[in-house]
Structures are given as C-alpha cells and as structure tokens.
Scaffold this motif. Structure first.
Motif, PDB file in Angstrom:
ATOM      1  N   TRP A   1       0.664  -1.252  -0.055  1.00  0.00           N
ATOM      2  CA  TRP A   1       0.019   0.030   0.003  1.00  0.00           C
ATOM      3  C   TRP A   1       0.764   1.210   0.051  1.00  0.00           C
ATOM      4  CZ3 TRP A   1      -4.516  -0.763  -1.567  1.00  0.00           C
ATOM      5  CH2 TRP A   1      -5.170  -1.920  -1.182  1.00  0.00           C
ATOM      6  N   SER A   2       1.833   1.292   0.647  1.00  0.00           N
ATOM      7  CA  SER A   2       2.877   2.347   0.864  1.00  0.00           C
ATOM      8  C   SER A   2       3.418   2.634  -0.613  1.00  0.00           C
ATOM      9  CB  SER A   2       3.882   2.047   1.770  1.00  0.00           C
ATOM     10  OG  SER A   2       4.893   3.157   1.662  1.00  0.00           O
ATOM     11  N   PHE A   3       3.822   1.498  -1.147  1.00  0.00           N
ATOM     12  CA  PHE A   3       4.412   1.655  -2.528  1.00  0.00           C
ATOM     13  C   PHE A   3       3.449   2.135  -3.647  1.00  0.00           C
ATOM     14  CE2 PHE A   3       5.609  -0.057  -6.833  1.00  0.00           C
ATOM     15  CZ  PHE A   3       6.654   0.785  -6.955  1.00  0.00           C
TER      16      PHE A   3
ATOM     17  N   PHE B   1       7.520   4.514  10.221  1.00  0.00           N
ATOM     18  CA  PHE B   1       7.422   5.708   9.539  1.00  0.00           C
ATOM     19  C   PHE B   1       8.848   6.009   8.929  1.00  0.00           C
ATOM     20  CE2 PHE B   1       7.905  10.278   9.757  1.00  0.00           C
ATOM     21  CZ  PHE B   1       7.206  10.515   8.704  1.00  0.00           C
ATOM     22  N   LEU B   2       9.883   5.746  10.110  1.00  0.00           N
ATOM     23  CA  LEU B   2      11.243   5.909   9.293  1.00  0.00           C
ATOM     24  C   LEU B   2      11.585   5.083   8.272  1.00  0.00           C
ATOM     25  CD1 LEU B   2      12.862   6.672  12.756  1.00  0.00           C
ATOM     26  CD2 LEU B   2      12.593   8.252  11.001  1.00  0.00           C
ATOM     27  N   ILE B   3      11.442   3.844   8.469  1.00  0.00           N
ATOM     28  CA  ILE B   3      11.626   3.008   7.263  1.00  0.00           C
ATOM     29  C   ILE B   3      10.960   3.398   6.121  1.00  0.00           C
ATOM     30  CG2 ILE B   3      11.489   0.417   6.471  1.00  0.00           C
ATOM     31  CD1 ILE B   3      11.792  -0.165   9.514  1.00  0.00           C
TER      32      ILE B   3
ATOM     33  N   LEU C   1      12.434   4.469   2.343  1.00  0.00           N
ATOM     34  CA  LEU C   1      12.128   3.675   1.175  1.00  0.00           C
ATOM     35  C   LEU C   1      11.459   4.860  -0.011  1.00  0.00           C
ATOM     36  CD1 LEU C   1      10.522   0.472   2.306  1.00  0.00           C
ATOM     37  CD2 LEU C   1      12.746   1.006   1.004  1.00  0.00           C
ATOM     38  N   THR C   2      10.559   5.709   0.293  1.00  0.00           N
ATOM     39  CA  THR C   2       9.854   6.819  -0.112  1.00  0.00           C
ATOM     40  C   THR C   2      11.069   7.745  -0.794  1.00  0.00           C
ATOM     41  OG1 THR C   2       8.020   6.593   0.881  1.00  0.00           O
ATOM     42  CG2 THR C   2       8.476   8.648  -0.123  1.00  0.00           C
TER      43      THR C   2
ATOM     44  N   SER D   1      13.840   9.340  -5.683  1.00  0.00           N
ATOM     45  CA  SER D   1      15.184   9.912  -6.195  1.00  0.00           C
ATOM     46  C   SER D   1      15.299   9.231  -7.266  1.00  0.00           C
ATOM     47  CB  SER D   1      16.304   9.568  -5.083  1.00  0.00           C
ATOM     48  OG  SER D   1      16.216  10.293  -4.007  1.00  0.00           O
ATOM     49  N   VAL D   2      14.851   7.692  -7.454  1.00  0.00           N
ATOM     50  CA  VAL D   2      15.425   7.105  -8.848  1.00  0.00           C
ATOM     51  C   VAL D   2      14.243   7.567  -9.521  1.00  0.00           C
ATOM     52  CG1 VAL D   2      14.744   4.771  -9.558  1.00  0.00           C
ATOM     53  CG2 VAL D   2      16.214   5.016  -7.757  1.00  0.00           C
TER      54      VAL D   2
END
Length: 95
Positions: free
Chosen positions: A17-19, A77-79, A83-84, A89-90
């Motif tokens: 979901w985050s991705f 949240f930090l992890i 990842l975000t 950046s990519v």
C-alpha cells in the motif's frame, strides 16, 4: 536485532500500500515534502486502524517484546520515509 525483525514483519503488509501511494504521489508531484506528509497521514491512519479494530491483538505481541505502539509506528514511519526518498530519487532521475 530481533525487535527490528519483528517491526519489519509488522511493516510487511503495509509495504504494498505504501508503494502504491508513493507511486501516485510521484506521478502527480515528485517532491519529497508532499510524499513525507502523505506518509505521516498514512502512519496515523494505520495506527488508528490497528488500535481501533480487532487487529489490536497484534499490538499485544509487540508490547510483550518491549516495543511500545509509538515506537513501533515511529520506526515503521522512518523505514517508510527511507524507502520513499529512495524511490522518489530514482523516479526523478528517469523522468
């Protein structure tokens, strides 16, 4: 180390979901600040969802390991932010 692995196992269902949310945010605005603000909102929503539904039993396991809900969601949240930032950046490099 075991606590960190336990936190990662808690985060695993939220990764997809985050991705997806990160991809949508990147499509509209590939800036880091709006993405992090969205992640804060999603983390608060995940905390509310877990603490106010029958999934609250999952938090008992982490409390028995010595991980408070605040610590659990903060590290999650930090992890997620790491990842975000990496994904954005990519994404910016190829657009």
């Amino acid at each position: 180390m075991y606590r960190f692995l336990a936190i990662l196992s808690f985060y695993k269902p939220f990764v997809i979901w985050s991705f997806l949310v990160t991809a949508v945010v990147a499509f509209f605005n590939a800036q880091i600040a709006p993405a992090i603000a969205t992640k804060i909102f999603l983390t608060v929503f995940a905390w509310y969802y877990v603490s106010e539904t029958p999934n609250k039993r999952k938090l008992t396991f982490y409390k028995n390991l010595g991980i408070s809900p605040f610590k659990l969601f903060s590290i999650m949240f930090l992890i997620d932010c790491i990842l975000t930032v990496f994904y954005l950046s990519v994404f910016r490099e190829f657009t």
